[in-house]
Write an enzyme that holds these catalytic residues in place. Structure first.
Site, mmCIF file in Angstrom:
data_model
loop_
_atom_site.group_PDB
_atom_site.id
_atom_site.type_symbol
_atom_site.label_atom_id
_atom_site.label_comp_id
_atom_site.label_asym_id
_atom_site.label_seq_id
_atom_site.Cartn_x
_atom_site.Cartn_y
_atom_site.Cartn_z
ATOM 1 C CG LEU A 229 -2.170 -0.840 1.196
ATOM 2 C CD1 LEU A 229 -3.008 -0.634 2.442
ATOM 3 C CD2 LEU A 229 -3.015 -0.497 -0.048
ATOM 4 C CB CYS B 77 7.152 -10.075 -11.677
ATOM 5 S SG CYS B 77 8.740 -10.886 -11.505
ATOM 6 C CE LYS C 174 12.045 -5.110 -4.741
ATOM 7 N NZ LYS C 174 11.393 -6.401 -4.447
ATOM 8 N NE ARG D 70 14.548 -8.185 -15.971
ATOM 9 C CZ ARG D 70 14.469 -9.476 -15.642
ATOM 10 N NH1 ARG D 70 14.004 -10.351 -16.505
ATOM 11 N NH2 ARG D 70 14.851 -9.887 -14.447
HETATM 12 C C1 UGA Z 1 6.945 -9.643 -7.451
HETATM 13 C C2 UGA Z 1 6.121 -10.328 -6.344
HETATM 14 O O1 UGA Z 1 6.086 -9.493 -5.188
HETATM 15 C C3 UGA Z 1 6.720 -11.693 -5.973
HETATM 16 O O2 UGA Z 1 5.876 -12.336 -5.027
HETATM 17 C C4 UGA Z 1 6.811 -12.560 -7.247
HETATM 18 O O3 UGA Z 1 7.440 -13.803 -6.981
HETATM 19 C C5 UGA Z 1 7.649 -11.826 -8.289
HETATM 20 O O4 UGA Z 1 7.042 -10.548 -8.570
HETATM 21 C C6 UGA Z 1 7.680 -12.682 -9.533
HETATM 22 O O5 UGA Z 1 6.637 -12.851 -10.150
HETATM 23 O O6 UGA Z 1 8.717 -13.265 -9.828
HETATM 24 P P1 UGA Z 1 9.229 -8.244 -7.525
HETATM 25 O O7 UGA Z 1 8.752 -7.798 -8.862
HETATM 26 O O8 UGA Z 1 10.595 -8.778 -7.391
HETATM 27 O O9 UGA Z 1 8.245 -9.372 -6.925
HETATM 28 O O10 UGA Z 1 9.161 -7.001 -6.527
HETATM 29 P P2 UGA Z 1 8.034 -6.319 -5.612
HETATM 30 O O11 UGA Z 1 8.602 -6.128 -4.264
HETATM 31 O O12 UGA Z 1 6.753 -7.042 -5.687
HETATM 32 O O13 UGA Z 1 7.873 -4.896 -6.285
HETATM 33 C C7 UGA Z 1 7.362 -4.724 -7.589
HETATM 34 C C8 UGA Z 1 7.153 -3.248 -7.881
HETATM 35 O O14 UGA Z 1 6.079 -2.736 -7.102
HETATM 36 C C9 UGA Z 1 8.366 -2.356 -7.572
HETATM 37 O O15 UGA Z 1 8.571 -1.455 -8.635
HETATM 38 C C10 UGA Z 1 7.967 -1.606 -6.320
HETATM 39 O O16 UGA Z 1 8.550 -0.341 -6.220
HETATM 40 C C11 UGA Z 1 6.457 -1.518 -6.489
HETATM 41 N N1 UGA Z 1 5.735 -1.384 -5.196
HETATM 42 C C12 UGA Z 1 5.716 -2.401 -4.323
HETATM 43 C C13 UGA Z 1 5.049 -0.209 -4.936
HETATM 44 O O17 UGA Z 1 5.039 0.747 -5.738
HETATM 45 N N2 UGA Z 1 4.357 -0.098 -3.741
HETATM 46 C C14 UGA Z 1 4.328 -1.121 -2.835
HETATM 47 O O18 UGA Z 1 3.658 -0.952 -1.780
HETATM 48 C C15 UGA Z 1 5.016 -2.296 -3.137
#
Ligand code: UGA
Length: 402
Positions: A218, A228, A288, A295
């Protein structure tokens, strides 16, 4: 081959905290071996995990070429019973297709089973997530393979959801699309907050106290990137479409995210009206922190727009520069954060790296031509920003435009 040599020497080929130590430990104990000898690898294995990339195609469908290549290779060497476990994110029905493909290639029915076992770890936290998974999902259609998988995962002491291969394949897409939707939802709320002077962080906090909602995913900002969420949301929409289902919610989550990623450029244009010739600094390039992956990073979209508008783009990221220079040869990348701010009209924070959240605002002010910051990840301390006299924009925090 280069990769295999590096890995066998204990040198990771991507940045992931703790990976180097773990790799060395496993090599020393003889628990891991890297090889490009597929025949030997298949012959010596009881369980074969497929973990290749499944990127998106231009039409939102999944590119299964790497996946098919692996299947085509391993099927040549299966002479005794093997469990083939798919960890890659693949469209529903892939397990069935793989089985058929193996049979078509002459692999005996009694010599294999195919399991769907999606992965849920996050980049940057991969080791922790793997060892402390919330759940393990096993899609199976053979009791023999189910038992082997149960034994394999027993030491993790994590709840295992045993289900059909189709359900397992969809659990992965459902999870990623739901998390992505949560982010787009909170980002739309944040954009409303910016208009009415409300505070998105307090809203997220209060919403998160409701156990049904949970505080995770959130955090408002400039949207989701990575290998992903962007591809899996699109793939799910496309997959559903094939079966006559219109996934409007997920489609909207994608659309909201597309706009969110370029929000800083719109804020900037609103402020300066004209960007040609102005130096703009991007702080953080990766999608992140704690990864070197760019990517689908919001920074890519922002830089492209800025260059289109003839701005001069300077960048800082603690892990990435060459990769970005290859995509945008005209940008300048710096290894020192403060050098990247020299003569800048605005700094756009795209990644919440520790070294960016703890920047010295007095030093920033001295370096910049105009002290303007767009905090795309809401990481700067609001009191410090206020005292510094910097013009500050955030994504829906109460005291922005201080
Ligand atoms: C995501 C999923 O969280 C994993 O459970 C899954 O295994 C993985 O994809 C996959 O399919 O392999 P990931 O993409 O590595 O993991 O990273 P996340 O931590 O989920 O973040 C993804 C994006 O969402 C980032 O750009 C991050 O900045 C953004 N984000 C995340 C937000 O903008 N707000 C949030 O509260 C959380």
């Amino acid at each position: 081959m280069d990769k295999i040599i590096k890995l066998n020497k204990g040198i990771p080929t991507l940045y992931e905290r703790g990976l180097e130590g773990l790799l060395k430990e496993c090599l020393q104990s003889g628990n891991i071996v890297f090889t490009d000898d597929i025949k030997m690898a298949v012959e010596k294995s009881d369980v074969i995990f497929i973990t290749v990339g499944t990127p998106t195609l231009g039409n939102w469908e999944v590119d299964l070429s790497q996946f098919s290549e692996v299947i085509n290779e391993i099927c040549k060497y299966i002479e005794s019973y093997k469990v083939i476990v798919n960890k890659s994110t693949v469209p529903v029905g892939t397990q069935k297709c793989v089985k058929q493909l193996l049979l078509d290639r002459g692999v005996k029915k009694e010599n294999f089973d195919v399991i769907s076992n999606p992965e849920f770890l996050r980049e940057g936290k991969a080791i922790y997530d793997f060892l402390n998974a919330d759940r393990i999902v096993i899609g199976f259609d053979s009791e023999r393979a189910r038992k082997i998988m149960e034994k394999l995962y027993k030491p993790f002491n994590t709840e295992i959801v045993f289900t059909t291969p189709e359900t397992a394949e969809l659990i992965k897409y459902a999870s990623n699309a739901f998390l992505a939707t949560k982010i787009s939802f909170i980002n739309e709320m944040a954009n409303l907050c910016s208009k009415v002077g409300a505070d998105i962080e307090t809203i997220s906090y209060a919403m998160g106290l409701d156990k049904r909602i949970s505080p995770k995913f959130l955090k408002a900002g400039i949207g989701f990137g990575g290998s992903c969420f962007p591809k899996d949301t699109k793939a799910l929409v496309k997959m559903a479409e094939k079966y006559g289902c219109d996934f409007r919610v997920v489609k909207s989550a994608i659309e909201v995210n597309d706009n969110q990623r370029i929000l800083p450029v719109n804020i900037l244009l609103n402020y300066y009206k004209e960007l040609a010739g102005k130096v703009i600094t991007i702080l953080g390039l990766t999608f992140k922190p704690n990864t070197d992956d760019i990517r689908e990073a919001p920074s890519l979209y922002i830089i492209r727009r800025l260059l289109d508008m003839k701005a001069v783009v300077k960048c800082y990221d603690p892990k990435v520069s060459d990769k970005m220079k290859k995509i945008f040869p005209n940008i300048r990348c710096y290894t020192n954060l403060y050098d990247s701010l020299q003569d800048s009209y605005c700094a756009i924070i795209c990644t919440e790296w520790e070294e960016i959240s703890s920047i010295d605002l007095d030093k920033v002010k001295l370096k910049m031509k105009k002290p303007v910051i767009i905090d795309g990840r809401n990481i700067l301390d609001l009191n410090k920003v206020k005292d510094s006299g910097i013009v500050y924009f955030s994504i829906g925090r109460e005291r922005q435009n201080l």
